[in-house]
Design a protein around this motif. Structure first.
Motif, mmCIF file in Angstrom:
data_model
loop_
_atom_site.group_PDB
_atom_site.id
_atom_site.type_symbol
_atom_site.label_atom_id
_atom_site.label_comp_id
_atom_site.label_asym_id
_atom_site.label_seq_id
_atom_site.Cartn_x
_atom_site.Cartn_y
_atom_site.Cartn_z
ATOM 1 N N UNK A 1 -11.961 22.789 8.720
ATOM 2 C CA UNK A 1 -13.348 22.386 8.976
ATOM 3 C C UNK A 1 -13.889 21.290 8.091
ATOM 4 N N UNK A 2 -13.121 20.897 7.069
ATOM 5 C CA UNK A 2 -13.603 19.869 6.147
ATOM 6 C C UNK A 2 -12.871 18.549 6.386
ATOM 7 N N UNK A 3 -13.636 17.450 6.354
ATOM 8 C CA UNK A 3 -13.042 16.129 6.607
ATOM 9 C C UNK A 3 -12.082 15.750 5.488
ATOM 10 N N UNK A 4 -10.867 15.373 5.868
ATOM 11 C CA UNK A 4 -9.887 14.852 4.906
ATOM 12 C C UNK A 4 -9.221 13.623 5.517
ATOM 13 N N UNK A 5 -8.642 12.802 4.634
ATOM 14 C CA UNK A 5 -7.924 11.609 5.107
ATOM 15 C C UNK A 5 -6.465 12.004 5.349
ATOM 16 N N UNK A 6 -6.068 11.961 6.599
ATOM 17 C CA UNK A 6 -4.732 12.468 6.927
ATOM 18 C C UNK A 6 -3.614 11.560 6.426
ATOM 19 N N UNK A 7 -3.948 10.318 6.035
ATOM 20 C CA UNK A 7 -2.895 9.436 5.511
ATOM 21 C C UNK A 7 -2.463 9.864 4.112
ATOM 22 N N UNK B 1 0.273 24.079 5.113
ATOM 23 C CA UNK B 1 0.434 25.532 5.176
ATOM 24 C C UNK B 1 -0.231 26.126 6.389
ATOM 25 N N UNK B 2 -1.045 27.162 6.148
ATOM 26 C CA UNK B 2 -1.675 27.866 7.267
ATOM 27 C C UNK B 2 -3.049 27.293 7.619
ATOM 28 N N UNK B 3 -3.452 26.272 6.883
ATOM 29 C CA UNK B 3 -4.790 25.715 7.133
ATOM 30 C C UNK B 3 -4.841 25.059 8.518
ATOM 31 N N UNK B 4 -5.974 25.227 9.171
ATOM 32 C CA UNK B 4 -6.110 24.711 10.542
ATOM 33 C C UNK B 4 -6.488 23.236 10.519
ATOM 34 N N UNK B 5 -5.794 22.470 11.334
ATOM 35 C CA UNK B 5 -6.123 21.048 11.468
ATOM 36 C C UNK B 5 -6.832 20.820 12.799
ATOM 37 N N UNK B 6 -7.919 20.060 12.733
ATOM 38 C CA UNK B 6 -8.599 19.659 13.958
ATOM 39 C C UNK B 6 -8.597 18.130 14.011
ATOM 40 N N UNK B 7 -8.217 17.601 15.154
ATOM 41 C CA UNK B 7 -8.246 16.144 15.329
ATOM 42 C C UNK B 7 -9.296 15.799 16.387
ATOM 43 N N UNK B 8 -9.494 14.523 16.583
ATOM 44 C CA UNK B 8 -10.475 14.089 17.586
ATOM 45 C C UNK B 8 -10.145 14.674 18.962
ATOM 46 N N UNK B 9 -8.859 14.827 19.242
ATOM 47 C CA UNK B 9 -8.463 15.382 20.547
ATOM 48 C C UNK B 9 -8.912 16.831 20.679
ATOM 49 N N UNK C 1 -12.411 8.535 13.407
ATOM 50 C CA UNK C 1 -12.617 8.918 12.010
ATOM 51 C C UNK C 1 -14.092 9.091 11.686
ATOM 52 N N UNK C 2 -14.916 8.196 12.218
ATOM 53 C CA UNK C 2 -16.369 8.306 11.970
ATOM 54 C C UNK C 2 -16.886 9.638 12.509
ATOM 55 N N UNK C 3 -16.462 9.980 13.724
ATOM 56 C CA UNK C 3 -16.958 11.212 14.357
ATOM 57 C C UNK C 3 -16.449 12.449 13.633
ATOM 58 N N UNK C 4 -15.216 12.412 13.158
ATOM 59 C CA UNK C 4 -14.691 13.569 12.431
ATOM 60 C C UNK C 4 -15.446 13.750 11.113
ATOM 61 N N UNK C 5 -15.777 12.649 10.440
ATOM 62 C CA UNK C 5 -16.584 12.755 9.214
ATOM 63 C C UNK C 5 -17.980 13.267 9.543
ATOM 64 N N UNK C 6 -18.550 12.770 10.629
ATOM 65 C CA UNK C 6 -19.905 13.179 11.013
ATOM 66 C C UNK C 6 -19.943 14.673 11.376
ATOM 67 N N UNK C 7 -18.937 15.119 12.133
ATOM 68 C CA UNK C 7 -18.901 16.524 12.545
ATOM 69 C C UNK C 7 -18.757 17.430 11.326
ATOM 70 N N UNK C 8 -17.963 17.004 10.373
ATOM 71 C CA UNK C 8 -17.777 17.777 9.147
ATOM 72 C C UNK C 8 -19.084 17.840 8.343
ATOM 73 N N UNK C 9 -19.769 16.719 8.267
ATOM 74 C CA UNK C 9 -21.067 16.681 7.582
ATOM 75 C C UNK C 9 -22.032 17.675 8.212
ATOM 76 N N UNK C 10 -22.114 17.641 9.546
ATOM 77 C CA UNK C 10 -23.079 18.513 10.233
ATOM 78 C C UNK C 10 -22.697 19.988 10.133
ATOM 79 N N UNK C 11 -21.404 20.270 9.940
ATOM 80 C CA UNK C 11 -20.978 21.663 9.724
ATOM 81 C C UNK C 11 -21.622 22.250 8.479
ATOM 82 N N UNK C 12 -21.693 21.443 7.435
ATOM 83 C CA UNK C 12 -22.192 21.960 6.159
ATOM 84 C C UNK C 12 -23.659 21.625 5.946
ATOM 85 N N UNK C 13 -24.149 20.621 6.640
ATOM 86 C CA UNK C 13 -25.514 20.150 6.423
ATOM 87 C C UNK C 13 -26.126 19.803 7.779
#
Lengths: 151, 757
Positions: A54-60, A68-76, A104-116
């Motif tokens: 649920x938190x925005x990270x840079x996949x590069x 590990x077991x952490x869930x990854x969400x992509x734009x798709x 990338x912008x939308x994934x950062x925005x969605x992460x922001x709105x999750x917490x704020x």
């Protein structure tokens, strides 16, 4: 080479790759999910942003071996039908020019709105300044985030 | 100003009709049948069903209208605006339209070139004619079917109507019949007052694909058996490959081949846009991107000085040899050399009156010199291209602004006729001029030919930023002569650059000043350059518009009033010949921005408790006019552009939604490059290689408000992508002067991000 079972967009996906491979290239080259973009490879532009639990990270800069077991969400996987509030707001404000950075912008925005859920202008600046838009759509991105916040 | 010349041999040839369709199915319908919105994500691949009416329009029996976009899309939104022009004249419901990027076929679809702010202006008339011709063909088909006079058949929202007999048909029902009718000449075009699609804010047709991350870009392209290729270019301009040891690279997992690749053989005749920086490259080919990236790091390479080299340039005036100087250049030395050359005699580009005498007799001479560095385009999607070349044919796909320009060179390099070369135009992650230079396409094609496999060539960000093809390095010295009454009596600009000068000699203020002199000089270099969003203008507008601000101040005049007075002169009693601009339209954007920004006193504005330092600038290029007022604030000791008022005259605005987006983007791009943009060199090597040391503007540095106003008129569209960009630099410089008390002569304006200027 090692085998990894990754939880991506709610599904378990198996890949056999070198442990140093960044998630960006696992997604793009091995799983044929090119929505996540390559821009700089050094976590400076944000084009490759995905969610890790649920938190925005840079996949590069995220080696496959540390996921590990952490869930990854992509734009798709942000929504099933392209109707996440952020996606709808992006369409409403006709944000994109070339569109390359917008995943990338939308994934950062969605992460922001999750917490704020009600970010101020300076909250948006702080959360979004790691995402470069070379076309200069920042103003529309900000307006879209505010629209998405009330949805 | 010369109008845009379209070079297609026969305009009619790309309006040609061909009947592809099977029989059109007659459907019952009512007067009120509404076109159903088409699912824009659904692939409509129904080749048996499409009737082709002109090369751009295809219609199915159940009334789906497909419009092909001829021009490559790089964010200027042509995939929406160009089809809108066709839909307008065709008289269809926009909701029923699906848009698809056309194939590369200059004979059928016209020049297919994205650049020079040309897409809408060069396609405006042909696409209107195509839409009107198709509508005419449908009306003919209806007239024949119903045995009524064609003049009595009207159209509305994709329906053909004969009122007297109450007959109605969907376009789709008669499309196959219409497709067999010869394309009429001189179909009547609509009057602008009757437009219902053009001028209506319309959303990006690819918006849903963008927000759902669908593969659209060159870098997303895949093919079965595709390998990944990367190049290793010399570490500095003026260097070349001496020898290499690939043994360690070849031991790395996934690696197939390593070899050196020569792009052009000696004496190869290059086209005007075949610029390449390094002719011999190392190539690593492997299975996946990450494997190739890592293996490339294991190359052991010896580089050596290239010395002077020769390019053979083709062109209309025949072949010529150009010497590219050797040597390892550095920015400090380049600045010194430019200062030295600025004092040498230069080429006279325009002269009106007797500037020498006027300067000699002047009561006051103001002289200022402006400098600007190389700029890298930094498209967010780095250069890349897919190629699959066999002995019989070549299939290529990727981001490219001018496929028609690379095709002849590809044909020569691959020894294949042009009709065996297929170039697919993917959506581009930015272009800004960089992708008009197709050397990366040639590299991809030659790599595929060598390895006998489909490959995708990928530049890393570092490869991309350090490769060259930059905005040139520029300088210009401006001089103004004032008489004892502070009248402007003479104006002189002498501009130079590496490797080309920036001067547009016939633009404002030429034509407005009695005694005028423009000169230019150029220093050759091995650092390659290319068009960068509004070439030359992007420097001139910074320098000239800062200088005019300073001259107005010395004359005790308001900067907008001062410009308007000059434009009045240029209109009523123009000086000299060949003035490129229309003084009325130029003045129009200045008065519009003055009124909309509530410009009262030069240099300051207030809103509530907020106090702004403001600057103004205007510029003409690509046949359009732009003016900006920027309002600056100080936060944490740093100047920021907080809000901007923009006025634009680009004639008829096809899609106000994306047009506004383009102007806002140009404002942000201009502020970013003015404040931070710089590509410098040391010993031939670029000193910036990625976004950690090449600073691009970010969210927190962008304005909070950008109001865009378009002059409303019925003039055929002129340029839009580039014209609003150049004057941003000047407006920022002039606002910075009010904010800091210091004039800006050297770009970028914020050289040290930690320090106040």
């Amino acid at each position: 080479m090692a085998t990894y079972n990754l939880k991506i967009n709610g599904k378990i996906r198996q890949v056999n790759v070198d442990s140093s491979t960044p998630m960006l290239w696992v997604l793009r080259d091995h799983l044929n999910m090119p929505g996540t973009k390559y821009g700089c490879g050094i976590a400076q532009c944000g084009a490759c942003t995905v969610h890790l639990d649920g938190t925005a990270v840079r996949s590069c800069q995220l080696p496959v071996s540390v996921v590990g077991k952490q869930a990854i969400t992509t734009i798709e996987g942000l929504s099933a039908k392209g109707d996440h509030p952020v996606q709808k707001a992006w369409l409403e404000h006709d944000v994109a020019q070339c569109g390359y950075c917008q995943s990338g912008q939308m994934m950062s925005a969605a992460s922001l709105l999750n917490t704020n859920p009600k970010p101020t202008d300076s909250d948006i600046d702080a959360a979004m300044s790691g995402n470069i838009c070379r076309c200069g759509t920042y103003l529309r991105i900000k307006e879209a985030i505010k629209s998405a916040a009330v949805k | 100003m010369k109008t845009t010349k379209t070079s297609y041999s026969s305009r009619r040839s790309f309006l040609k009709s061909s009947a592809l369709a099977g029989g059109g199915l007659m459907l019952s319908l009512s007067w009120f049948s509404k076109a159903k919105a088409v699912d824009k994500l659904q692939e409509l691949n129904l080749p048996d069903q499409w009737s082709e009416l002109t090369a751009y329009i295809k219609i199915t029996p159940d009334n789906v209208v497909k419009i092909l976009c001829p021009n490559p899309e790089f964010g200027q939104n042509v995939m929406t605006s160009l089809p809108m022009i066709i839909a307008e004249e065709l008289e269809v419901d926009w909701k029923a339209v699906v848009v698809e990027m056309g194939p590369h076929d200059n004979t059928k679809l016209g020049p297919q070139f994205t650049g020079g702010s040309n897409s809408v202006r060069m396609y405006w008339k042909p696409l209107r004619e195509a839409g009107a011709a198709a509508r005419q063909m449908l009306r003919e088909a209806a007239a024949q079917t119903w045995s009524v006079p064609v003049e009595e058949v009207t159209t509305k929202g994709g329906l053909l109507i004969h009122e007297k007999t109450m007959k109605v048909a969907k376009y789709g029902e008669l499309a196959s019949k219409a497709a067999k009718i010869p394309v009429p000449k001189d179909s009547k075009l609509k009057a602008p007052k009757d437009f219902t699609i053009v001028r209506k804010p319309t959303k990006n047709v690819e918006g849903l694909k963008v927000v759902t991350g669908k593969p659209m870009f060159g870098l997303d392209y895949r093919a079965d058996g595709m390998l990944i290729a990367m190049i290793q270019h010399p570490p500095a301009f003026g260097m070349k490959l001496k020898s290499f040891d690939a043994s360690q690279t070849l031991k790395m997992p996934g690696i197939k081949e390593v070899f050196s690749l020569k792009l052009y053989e000696d004496g190869f005749e290059q086209g005007g846009f075949d610029t390449r920086t390094f002719n011999e490259l190392l190539v690593v080919v492997g299975k996946t991107t990450w494997e190739v990236m890592n293996a490339r790091k294991k190359l052991k390479v010896q580089w050596e000085a290239a010395g002077d080299t020769k390019d053979t340039m083709g062109g209309r005036r025949g072949k010529k040899e150009v010497t590219v100087p050797g040597g390892l250049e550095s920015t400090t030395a380049q600045l010194e050399k430019m200062a030295e050359w600025a004092n040498k005699p230069a080429q006279q580009l325009r002269k009106d009156g007797d500037p020498e005498t006027a300067f000699k007799n002047a009561a006051q001479v103001i002289e200022r010199t402006y400098n600007a560095p190389f700029l890298a385009h930094n498209c967010m999607e780095p250069m890349n291209f897919f190629a699959h070349v066999t002995d019989e044919k070549a299939v290529l796909a990727g981001p490219l602004q001018a496929p028609g320009w690379v095709e002849p060179t590809l044909s020569k390099l691959l020894n294949l006729p042009a009709d065996k070369i297929e170039i697919q135009m993917t959506r581009m992650g930015g272009g800004f001029g960089r992708r008009a230079y197709g050397q990366y396409v040639y590299e991809a094609a030659l790599i595929s030919k060598k390895v006998k496999a489909p490959i995708k060539l990928i530049y890393t960000r570092e490869d991309d930023m350090t490769y060259g093809i930059y905005r040139p390095m520029y300088t210009a010295t401006y001089r103004a002569a004032l008489d004892a009454n502070k009248n402007l009596i003479a104006f002189h600009v002498k501009g130079g650059g590496i490797p080309e000068h920036p001067i547009h000699a016939n633009r404002f203020p030429a034509g407005a000043i009695e005694n005028y002199l423009a000169e230019g000089w150029e220093i050759p270099s091995n650092i390659t350059v290319g068009a960068f969003r509004a070439p030359r203008s992007n420097f001139n507008a910074a320098a000239e518009q800062s200088f005019l601000d300073e001259v107005a101040e010395a004359m005790g005049k308001d900067p907008i009033e001062f410009r308007l007075e000059l434009l009045k002169r240029a209109k009523e009693n123009p000086v000299g010949k060949n003035n490129e601009y229309d003084a009325d339209r130029y003045a129009g954007v200045l008065t519009l921005v003055r009124d909309k920004s509530n410009w009262k006193k030069a240099g300051v504005a207030t809103s509530g408790n907020e106090k702004y330092h403001r600057g103004v600038a205007a510029y003409f290029c690509h046949n359009s006019y732009a003016a900006h007022v920027v309002d600056m604030v100080t936060r944490d000791g740093q100047p920021y552009v907080e809000r901007v008022f923009s006025a634009m005259d680009c004639g008829i605005v096809v899609n106000p939604e994306s047009a506004k987006n383009m102007v806002q983007g140009a404002v942000v791009d201009g502020i970013g490059n003015a404040f931070y943009g710089a590509l410098t060199h040391k010993n031939g090597a670029a000193e910036q290689s990625n976004f950690h040391n090449y600073r691009l503007i970010r969210h927190n540095e962008a304005p909070k408000q950008i109001e865009v106003y378009f002059v409303e008129n019925d003039i055929d569209p002129t340029g839009l992508g580039e014209p609003p960009f150049p004057p941003v630099f000047g407006a920022v410089a002039n606002a910075l002067y009010k904010n800091t008390g210091k004039r800006q002569y050297n770009q970028p304006f914020k050289t040290d991000p930690e320090k106040r200027i």
